[in-house]
Design an enzyme around this catalytic site. Structure first.
Site, PDB file in Angstrom:
ATOM      1  N   CYS A  47       0.866  -1.020  -0.111  1.00 45.26           N
ATOM      2  CA  CYS A  47       0.000   0.104   0.222  1.00 45.26           C
ATOM      3  C   CYS A  47       0.850   0.838   0.433  1.00 45.26           C
ATOM      4  O   CYS A  47       0.368   1.950  -0.182  1.00 45.26           O
ATOM      5  CB  CYS A  47      -0.805   0.323   1.124  1.00 45.26           C
ATOM      6  SG  CYS A  47      -2.120  -1.463   1.212  1.00 45.26           S
ATOM      7  N   ASP A 289      -5.268 -11.455  -0.379  1.00 45.08           N
ATOM      8  CA  ASP A 289      -5.995 -10.630  -0.926  1.00 45.08           C
ATOM      9  C   ASP A 289      -6.027 -12.357  -1.933  1.00 45.08           C
ATOM     10  O   ASP A 289      -7.337 -11.758  -3.117  1.00 45.08           O
ATOM     11  CB  ASP A 289      -4.531  -9.988  -2.113  1.00 45.08           C
ATOM     12  CG  ASP A 289      -4.648  -8.443  -1.124  1.00 45.08           C
ATOM     13  OD1 ASP A 289      -5.083  -8.180   0.242  1.00 45.08           O
ATOM     14  OD2 ASP A 289      -3.836  -8.153  -1.747  1.00 45.08           O
TER      15      ASP A 289
END
Length: 459
Positions: A47, A289
């Site tokens: 991120c 994910d």
């Protein structure tokens, strides 16, 4: 005492959190841990890549939470640049390939954690693999992009896609002095918002000098005589580019799981129970994910790729593997982002999500300030709230504004998790002082307006 072996596929957030937590609970004399990572780095913040590329984070290694050496010092056999190519479920083993030497080997497991993450959507367009076209998913990807930005003379950048990565990379490119164009298939950026809120993001990006083109269907990447990218072609025209960044989104990386016959959901993610155990498999877990999770508002499975979830999944998996206990009840879909000074936040359902699950709803949109109106620097924010018709149950909140706007969505996230109504929200005892909020916080103003809408619809 019988020694067990835990094999972990994936050396980032979910995988290494699981390995570390399992090691805390069981020593090396009880549990052998072998982890495989095909990249050059472990336990890093994906991120944070746009902020490293943009210069907010000075060094690449600032994004690394724990190095391979640090993991090995904790008796975790982390094998870097080693890709798992097959999962043999009946045989309880995985096949791996050393990417440096090409050597292949089988490794048996008593317990398996699949944390293969997500892969960037990379459409099969002519020229998509040309030099100068970059996806941004790993630290290696970020380094490749920085090398390109620092090595080319042209200053025209095109970002394909206007989701979280797209808008964050647009900011990073702007900081590098590029003329930035964002091409988006939808009419408005940030499809995680309703179109009316997306228009606010669009207008703000235009004011920043970022050209945002909606309804742009990319057809090919055009290259020059040197083979490098020179433009992005759409159905309506070509956009010159010296560098292209793909920000179209990600999808679960479940190639191995699919080949092994493990259960996948509507979005291609692995399906697990509350303990993050792959459904129907006693000794296989999955997190991060590559999985789908329960949406607590809609009651359906969703794929949401966020580091916050991945780390929680890893902790829960590690606890269960190590003999403890933990569950992951689900999510409400909270996410925040920024582009330059603009802050963007959402949680819960959008209007189209609400319609898709058959809920009837009302909406309320308000404009307020991040501090008392008379306090120096007070800036506007827009808050949109969705509530269930008649019951008034909160269904979703979206916020677009500047400093102090995005993290207000956490109020709504807690209210959603607790199943609160908008009327109950109006009584929340939130912190107040003129530098931080008006007397009525913007979220509570939106809740009050939602109560009125619910009562009106109930007549």
């Amino acid at each position: 005492m019988t020694m067990e072996r835990l094999v972990v596929i994936g050396g980032d957030a979910a995988g290494m959190s699981a390995a570390s937590q399992a090691r805390r609970l069981k020593g090396p004399d009880e549990l052998e841990i072998v982890a495989f990572e095909r990249g050059h780095f472990s336990s890093y913040s994906a991120c944070g890549i746009p902020y490293w590329v943009g210069g907010n984070v000075p060094e690449r290694d600032d994004l690394i939470a724990r190095t391979p050496t640090e993991h090995r010092e904790r008796d975790i056999d982390l094998r870097m640049r080693t890709e798992v190519t097959e999962i043999d479920v009946p045989g309880g083993r995985v096949r791996s390939r050393d990417l440096e030497t090409g050597t292949e080997a089988w490794t048996g497991f008593d317990k398996l954690v699949i944390a293969t993450g997500a892969r960037p959507v990379r459409p099969a367009l002519p020229g998509i693999d040309a030099p100068g076209v970059h996806g941004v998913q790993t630290l290696d990807d970020g380094q490749d992009l920085l090398d390109t930005l620092n090595g080319i003379e042209g200053r025209r950048a095109v970002v394909v896609g206007a989701g979280y990565i797209g808008v964050e990379m647009a900011e990073a490119l702007l900081k590098h002095g590029f003329e930035v164009t964002v091409l988006n298939r939808g009419e408005q950026p940030m499809s995680t918002l309703d179109p009316d809120m997306g228009r606010l993001v669009h207008a703000a990006m235009d004011r920043m000098g970022i050209t945002t083109v909606g309804g742009a269907e990319v057809t090919k990447i055009l290259t020059g005589e040197d083979g490098r990218v020179r433009a992005v072609a759409t159905e309506d025209g070509d956009y010159p580019a010296d560098v292209v960044v793909l920000g179209i989104g990600v999808e679960p990386e479940t190639t191995l799981a699919r080949a092994a016959g493990l259960p996948l959901g509507e979005y291609g993610g692995l399906l697990t129970d509350l303990a993050m155990r792959v459904r129907g498999h006693e000794n296989i877990w999955a997190g991060g994910d590559c999985v789908e999770v329960l949406d607590l508002v809609s009651g359906r499975e969703r794929h949401i790729a966020l580091g916050t979830h991945a780390n929680k999944h890893g902790q829960i998996i590690g606890s269960n593997v190590g003999g403890g206990y933990g569950t992951f009840p689900g999510v409400v879909g909270t996410a925040v982002s920024k582009v330059c000074e603009l802050e963007i936040a959402r949680t819960g359902l959008r209007e189209k999500d609400t319609r898709a699950v058959g809920l009837q709803y009302v909406t309320a949109t308000i404009e307020s300030t991040n501090s008392a109106g008379y306090y120096p620097g007070a800036a506007l924010m827009t808050v949109k709230m969705l509530a269930e018709r008649r019951t008034g149950r909160l269904l979703g909140v979206q916020i677009v504004g500047t400093e102090g706007a995005a993290k207000r969505v956490d109020i709504a996230a807690v209210a959603l998790t607790a199943g609160m109504t908008v009327e109950q929200m109006t009584a929340l005892d939130l912190g107040y002082a003129p530098p931080f909020s008006p007397v009525w916080d913007p979220v509570l103003v939106a809740a009050r307006k939602s109560v009125t809408a619910v009562r009106r619809e109930g007549l």
